[in-house]
Design an enzyme around this catalytic site. Structure first.
Site, PDB file in Angstrom:
ATOM      1  CG  ASP A   1      23.769   6.968   4.534  1.00 30.06           C
ATOM      2  OD1 ASP A   1      23.336   5.955   4.209  1.00 30.06           O
ATOM      3  OD2 ASP A   1      23.281   7.958   4.837  1.00 30.06           O
TER       4      ASP A   1
ATOM      5  CG  ASP B   1      22.107   2.701   5.297  1.00 30.05           C
ATOM      6  OD1 ASP B   1      21.580   3.742   5.992  1.00 30.05           O
ATOM      7  OD2 ASP B   1      22.340   2.966   4.119  1.00 30.05           O
TER       8      ASP B   1
HETATM    9 CA   LIG Z   1      21.209   5.013   4.203  1.00 30.22          CA
END
Ligand SMILES: [Ca+2]
Length: 326
Positions: free
Chosen positions: A11, A16
Site C-alpha cells: 500500500d 513500503d
Molecule cells: Ca505498508
C-alpha cells in the site's frame, strides 16, 4: 546461485518504498511483480508511488499491478495520512501524467495467482499493506497458499497495543476480515513482523540521518519524501509509538522484507497459532497469539520477537545505494 523469487504486495507509503528498495538492492532477490492495494493512500496513488520508486531505482521493467481499492467488508477506517495524503509525504511535484499506461492491464489478484502458478513452490510473498488482495487470491484459488514458498507479513500486534485504534495495528485494522482469512487459510510457512516487533527493534534518529544523507538518487529521494512528514519529525509526543516504546526511527515494512531477504535477521520468534478478532467494541482487528493451542488450529505462524538490528541497519544502508547494476 538461483535468486529467490518475490512478489511484493504493498500500500506504498514511505516505509513500503524503503522495503521495496531493500528488495531491489538485494543481490539474491528477483522481484517478479509488485501488486498494489489501498491503505496508506488510495490504490491509484499507491500505483503511482510504486512506479515512482521503480523509476528512481531504474527498475521500471518490474511489472506493477493495481489491486483492491477497499476492504472486503464495509468502510473500516478512513485512509491514513500518516505518510501524507499521497502516501509519500506530499512533496512529489513531477507526477507522471502517463502513469495509468504503465500499470499492467491484469488485476493484481490475478497476477498473484499467475506468477505463483508459473513458479510453483518457489515464490515468497511479502505483504506490506492491508491483506485484501491475499484474501481474494485464496477465495479464487483455495490451493493458492500451498503453492507459495512462504509468506511474510508486516502487520498485526502481539501486545494488544494499537496504532490506529486502541488495540489494532493499521494494516489489520484497515481490513480485519481479510487479515482473518489470511491467518486462517494460508497454510504455508508464515512469518509475521508485528507492530510491536518493529517498535521494540527501532533504530536511532542518528542512524536515520546517516541513512538519508548518502549521496545517491535513492537516498536523496528518501530524504525528500521524509522531509515534511510528521512521522519522521522526531517529535516525541506525536504518536503512540513514541509513547509506548520511546522515540526511535522505525521503518515498519522493512522488517518483513529484511526477514524475507535474509531470515538470519530474525534472532528470536514465537511459533504459535494466530487469529484476528473481528468483533468487540474495542478489539476489532487485533491479532491474538494462541500460545497454549486453545484454538486447535492446524496452521501456525512464526511471530518475530527479536531482530538483529546491526544486520538490518546494513541492509537499510545498502538499499539506498540505488540505482546500481545487479
Ligand atoms: Ca505498508
Amino acid at each position: 546461485m538461483a535468486k529467490k523469487l518475490v512478489i511484493i504486495d504493498t500500500d506504498c507509503g514511505i516505509d513500503d518504498a524503503q522495503a521495496i528498495m531493500m528488495a531491489l538492492a538485494a543481490p539474491g532477490i528477483k522481484v517478479l511483480g509488485i501488486t498494489c492495494v489501498f491503505g496508506n493512500a488510495t490504490v491509484e496513488n499507491v500505483c503511482q508511488n510504486v512506479l515512482k520508486v521503480l523509476s528512481v531505482c531504474e527498475r521500471t521493467e518490474i511489472p506493477v499491478f493495481r489491486g483492491s481499492a477497499g476492504p472486503l467488508v464495509g468502510a473500516s477506517y478512513s485512509l491514513s495520512d500518516h505518510f501524507g495524503s499521497d502516501g509519500l509525504g506530499d512533496v512529489i511535484v513531477d507526477k507522471d501524467p502517463q502513469w495509468e499506461q504503465k500499470v499492467q492491464g491484469e488485476h493484481a489478484v490475478k497476477a498473484m495467482l499467475r506468477l505463483v502458478s508459473e513458479n510453483k513452490d518457489q515464490v515468497s510473498l511479502v505483504a506490506l499493506g492491508p491483506l485484501t488482495n491475499l484474501a481474494l487470491a485464496v477465495r479464487l484459488d483455495p490451493l493458492y497458499p500451498q503453492k507459495l514458498k512462504d509468506l511474510y507479513i508486516m502487520g498485526g500486534n502481539t501486545e494488544g497495543k494499537g496504532n490506529v485504534t486502541l488495540c489494532a495495528e493499521f494494516n489489520f485494522a484497515m481490513d480485519p476480515e481479510s487479515a482473518y482469512v489470511v491467518l486462517e487459510e494460508f497454510h504455508c510457512p508464515t512469518h509475521i513482523a508485528s507492530w510491536e516487533f518493529a517498535c521494540r527493534n527501532g533504530l536511532t534518529w542518528d542512524f536515520f540521518d546517516e541513512l538519508i544523507n548518502q549521496d545517491t538518487p535513492a537516498a536523496r529521494f528518501m530524504k525528500n519524501i521524509t522531509s515534511k512528514c510528521s512521522a519522521y519529525s522526531q517529535d516525541a509526543l506525536k504518536n503512540k509509538r513514541d509513547l509506548y516504546f520511546g522515540p526511535c526511527f522505525v521503518s515498519y515494512d522493512a522488517y518483513a522484507m529484511a526477514a524475507c531477504i535474509d531470515n538470519s535477521v530474525v534472532m528470536e520468534s514465537v511459533n504459535c497459532a494466530v487469529r484476528v478478532e473481528l468483533q468487540g467494541l474495542i478489539g476489532r482487528g487485533m491479532m491474538v497469539l494462541d500460545r497454549t493451542n486453545e484454538l486447535k488450529k492446524t496452521n501456525n505462524a512464526s511471530v518475530m520477537t527479536k531482530c538483529d538490528v546491526v544486520k538490518l541497519s546494513q541492509m537499510l544502508i545498502q538499499s539506498l545505494r540505488l540505482p546500481c547494476k545487479k
